[in-house]
Scaffold this active site. Structure first.
Site, PDB file in Angstrom:
ATOM      1  N   TYR A  33      50.117  31.380  41.480  1.00 47.46           N
ATOM      2  CA  TYR A  33      51.139  30.293  40.912  1.00 47.46           C
ATOM      3  C   TYR A  33      50.712  29.804  39.645  1.00 47.46           C
ATOM      4  O   TYR A  33      49.252  30.173  39.257  1.00 47.46           O
ATOM      5  CB  TYR A  33      51.385  28.955  41.736  1.00 47.46           C
ATOM      6  CG  TYR A  33      50.345  27.937  41.951  1.00 47.46           C
ATOM      7  CD1 TYR A  33      49.306  28.477  42.577  1.00 47.46           C
ATOM      8  CD2 TYR A  33      50.397  26.708  41.111  1.00 47.46           C
ATOM      9  CE1 TYR A  33      47.837  27.231  42.414  1.00 47.46           C
ATOM     10  CE2 TYR A  33      49.161  26.017  41.144  1.00 47.46           C
ATOM     11  CZ  TYR A  33      48.179  26.215  41.941  1.00 47.46           C
ATOM     12  OH  TYR A  33      46.990  25.362  42.077  1.00 47.46           O
ATOM     13  N   ARG A  52      46.753  34.594  32.703  1.00 43.21           N
ATOM     14  CA  ARG A  52      46.168  34.197  34.018  1.00 43.21           C
ATOM     15  C   ARG A  52      46.981  34.762  35.180  1.00 43.21           C
ATOM     16  O   ARG A  52      46.452  35.229  36.011  1.00 43.21           O
ATOM     17  CB  ARG A  52      45.851  32.807  34.025  1.00 43.21           C
ATOM     18  CG  ARG A  52      45.009  32.445  35.232  1.00 43.21           C
ATOM     19  CD  ARG A  52      44.411  30.929  35.091  1.00 43.21           C
ATOM     20  NE  ARG A  52      45.408  30.006  35.273  1.00 43.21           N
ATOM     21  CZ  ARG A  52      45.505  28.639  35.369  1.00 43.21           C
ATOM     22  NH1 ARG A  52      44.106  28.136  34.948  1.00 43.21           N
ATOM     23  NH2 ARG A  52      46.515  27.963  35.301  1.00 43.21           N
ATOM     24  N   ARG A 100      56.316  39.925  59.612  1.00 45.88           N
ATOM     25  CA  ARG A 100      55.240  39.620  59.649  1.00 45.88           C
ATOM     26  C   ARG A 100      53.948  40.631  60.147  1.00 45.88           C
ATOM     27  O   ARG A 100      53.985  40.924  61.398  1.00 45.88           O
ATOM     28  CB  ARG A 100      55.340  38.256  60.615  1.00 45.88           C
ATOM     29  CG  ARG A 100      53.751  37.502  60.395  1.00 45.88           C
ATOM     30  CD  ARG A 100      53.520  36.262  61.304  1.00 45.88           C
ATOM     31  NE  ARG A 100      52.477  35.602  60.890  1.00 45.88           N
ATOM     32  CZ  ARG A 100      51.179  35.942  61.364  1.00 45.88           C
ATOM     33  NH1 ARG A 100      51.153  36.976  62.181  1.00 45.88           N
ATOM     34  NH2 ARG A 100      50.168  35.172  61.013  1.00 45.88           N
ATOM     35  N   HIS A 102      49.913  41.474  58.749  1.00 51.27           N
ATOM     36  CA  HIS A 102      48.570  41.418  57.814  1.00 51.27           C
ATOM     37  C   HIS A 102      48.557  42.171  56.472  1.00 51.27           C
ATOM     38  O   HIS A 102      48.463  41.795  55.418  1.00 51.27           O
ATOM     39  CB  HIS A 102      47.062  41.165  58.553  1.00 51.27           C
ATOM     40  CG  HIS A 102      47.141  39.883  59.350  1.00 51.27           C
ATOM     41  ND1 HIS A 102      48.018  39.656  60.540  1.00 51.27           N
ATOM     42  CD2 HIS A 102      46.283  38.635  59.269  1.00 51.27           C
ATOM     43  CE1 HIS A 102      47.709  38.286  61.070  1.00 51.27           C
ATOM     44  NE2 HIS A 102      46.601  37.954  60.202  1.00 51.27           N
ATOM     45  N   LYS A 147      44.419  32.369  41.071  1.00 50.03           N
ATOM     46  CA  LYS A 147      45.146  30.945  41.264  1.00 50.03           C
ATOM     47  C   LYS A 147      46.120  31.168  42.540  1.00 50.03           C
ATOM     48  O   LYS A 147      47.342  31.221  42.310  1.00 50.03           O
ATOM     49  CB  LYS A 147      45.967  30.620  40.042  1.00 50.03           C
ATOM     50  CG  LYS A 147      46.349  29.130  39.833  1.00 50.03           C
ATOM     51  CD  LYS A 147      46.838  28.831  38.747  1.00 50.03           C
ATOM     52  CE  LYS A 147      47.305  27.339  38.401  1.00 50.03           C
ATOM     53  NZ  LYS A 147      46.727  26.115  39.127  1.00 50.03           N
ATOM     54  N   GLU A 180      34.091  22.252  40.983  1.00 48.40           N
ATOM     55  CA  GLU A 180      35.158  21.674  40.057  1.00 48.40           C
ATOM     56  C   GLU A 180      36.050  20.693  40.953  1.00 48.40           C
ATOM     57  O   GLU A 180      35.532  20.302  42.192  1.00 48.40           O
ATOM     58  CB  GLU A 180      36.380  22.920  39.693  1.00 48.40           C
ATOM     59  CG  GLU A 180      36.890  23.652  41.071  1.00 48.40           C
ATOM     60  CD  GLU A 180      37.550  24.765  40.509  1.00 48.40           C
ATOM     61  OE1 GLU A 180      38.186  25.039  39.638  1.00 48.40           O
ATOM     62  OE2 GLU A 180      38.130  25.780  41.241  1.00 48.40           O
ATOM     63  N   LEU A 205      38.399  27.813  39.014  1.00 49.38           N
ATOM     64  CA  LEU A 205      39.571  28.361  38.408  1.00 49.38           C
ATOM     65  C   LEU A 205      39.357  28.368  36.861  1.00 49.38           C
ATOM     66  O   LEU A 205      38.674  27.269  36.536  1.00 49.38           O
ATOM     67  CB  LEU A 205      40.889  27.621  38.749  1.00 49.38           C
ATOM     68  CG  LEU A 205      42.040  28.177  38.090  1.00 49.38           C
ATOM     69  CD1 LEU A 205      42.372  29.507  38.909  1.00 49.38           C
ATOM     70  CD2 LEU A 205      43.035  27.152  37.988  1.00 49.38           C
TER      71      LEU A 205
HETATM   72  N1  PMP Z   1      40.734  23.939  39.165  1.00 52.51           N
HETATM   73  C1  PMP Z   1      41.628  24.024  40.029  1.00 52.51           C
HETATM   74  C2  PMP Z   1      41.089  24.224  41.233  1.00 52.51           C
HETATM   75  C3  PMP Z   1      42.985  23.609  39.906  1.00 52.51           C
HETATM   76  O1  PMP Z   1      44.139  24.004  40.680  1.00 52.51           O
HETATM   77  C4  PMP Z   1      43.428  23.578  38.353  1.00 52.51           C
HETATM   78  C5  PMP Z   1      44.935  23.138  38.119  1.00 52.51           C
HETATM   79  N2  PMP Z   1      45.754  24.132  38.736  1.00 52.51           N
HETATM   80  C6  PMP Z   1      42.384  23.495  37.669  1.00 52.51           C
HETATM   81  C7  PMP Z   1      41.146  23.901  37.804  1.00 52.51           C
HETATM   82  C8  PMP Z   1      42.937  23.258  36.079  1.00 52.51           C
HETATM   83  O2  PMP Z   1      43.573  24.415  35.497  1.00 52.51           O
HETATM   84  P1  PMP Z   1      44.543  24.221  34.316  1.00 52.51           P
HETATM   85  O3  PMP Z   1      43.925  23.711  33.201  1.00 52.51           O
HETATM   86  O4  PMP Z   1      45.026  25.551  33.975  1.00 52.51           O
HETATM   87  O5  PMP Z   1      45.704  23.182  34.622  1.00 52.51           O
END
Ligand code: PMP
Length: 294
Positions: A33, A52, A100, A102, A147, A180, A205
């Site tokens: 996403y 991305r 379904r 895997h 993501k 993070e 991310l």
């Molecule tokens: N880390 C994670 C785990 C996230 O889910 C997000 C936002 N989706 C971010 C960092 C920040 O990313 P962005 O600045 O692209 O929103």
């Protein structure tokens, strides 16, 4: 005005928007996403988000559901139909619908959903208050650079934060460093004044807000270090903040039970927030809309 969603080729009322029960997103979280911020009816950093998206999809060997140009046309149409001025666009791509099993299906067609949500800009009161974060072990997989819609550990961490009266959870590696936040990137200004955030490798991310803030800080001649920092270092930090598409640059005033600096949003943090906003809205089209809206 009814909210409109885009679901696999059709614009439908949001309340009726649905995908098949054998969509692999529903069955396996087999999808990715993007969340793109919108200011003054303009998508912010749209190309970076699409880069991305393309990368996440290729890492999972899911085809782009549409060309980039068509994705841009659909997102503009969803925004137009919802008269979105401030908020964000959500897009999700899954491997598609298949019985379904895997292993990857041979014939599934990637499924695409887009929605928008209108929100309000943060008020100065909210920004002056800042937010609290807690720390909790990072129990996620090793490919956090993708993501993925598989967000269960992130949901658990965020819920833990909310139950502790905090707005976000900082996720902590086995070595005591912060990776993070549950949905944000983590930053500190160290006790000796250095701006620090973790390098974007497979353990975090690569936030688009993070990337643009780095560019904005560089353009302003500010120095920063890309390296991991520990929870202890964060407790002792002068300032702390987080970045994301929905928070932009948000000051942190408390980490667990420890106030950050003097317990108020840091001056550098607030300067960075403004630098970021100026940087991402500097595009002429966006600036024109901004002037008209003012
Ligand atoms: N880390 C994670 C785990 C996230 O889910 C997000 C936002 N989706 C971010 C960092 C920040 O990313 P962005 O600045 O692209 O929103």
């Amino acid at each position: 005005m009814p909210r409109i969603a885009y679901v696999n080729g059709r614009f439908v009322p949001h309340r009726d928007a649905a995908v098949h029960i054998e969509d692999r997103g529903y069955q396996f979280a087999d999808g990715v996403y993007e969340v793109v911020p919108v200011f003054y009816s303009q998508l912010i950093d749209e190309d970076a988000h699409l880069d991305r998206l393309e990368r996440s999809l290729s890492e999972l060997r899911i085809a782009m559901p549409k060309s980039r140009q068509v994705l841009k046309m659909i997102s503009a149409e969803v925004m137009r139909r919802n008269q979105l001025t401030y908020g964000f666009l959500y897009m999700q791509v899954t491997r598609g619908v298949a019985p379904r099993d895997h292993k990857f299906p041979k014939a599934a067609k990637p499924a695409l959903v887009m929605t928008v949500r209108q929100t309000k800009p943060h008020t100065s009161e909210q920004l002056e208050k800042g937010i609290k974060v807690i720390t909790t072990p990072d129990i996620r997989w090793q490919r956090r650079d993708i993501k993925s819609i598989s967000l269960l550990p992130n949901c658990l961490a965020k819920q833990e934060a909310v139950e502790a009266g905090a707005a976000e959870a900082w996720l902590v590696e086995g070595d005591g460093t912060v990776s993070e936040g549950s949905a944000t990137n983590a930053w500190i200004v160290t006790a000796d004044g250095k701006l620090v955030t973790r390098k974007a490798d497979h353990l975090i991310l690569s936030g688009i807000t993070r990337l643009s803030l780095i560019e904005a800080a560089k353009a302003a001649g500010m120095e920063f270090e890309e390296r991991p920092f520990t929870v202890e270092e964060a407790y002792a930090a002068r300032e702390a903040f987080l970045t994301s598409s929905t928070n932009l640059v948000m000051p942190i005033v408390q980490i667990d039970d420890t106030p950050v600096g003097n317990g108020h949003p840091g001056m550098l943090t607030m300067r960075l927030r403004q630098l970021y906003i100026d940087y991402v809205t500097a595009d002429p089209a966006t600036r024109k809309n901004q002037e008209e809206a003012a």
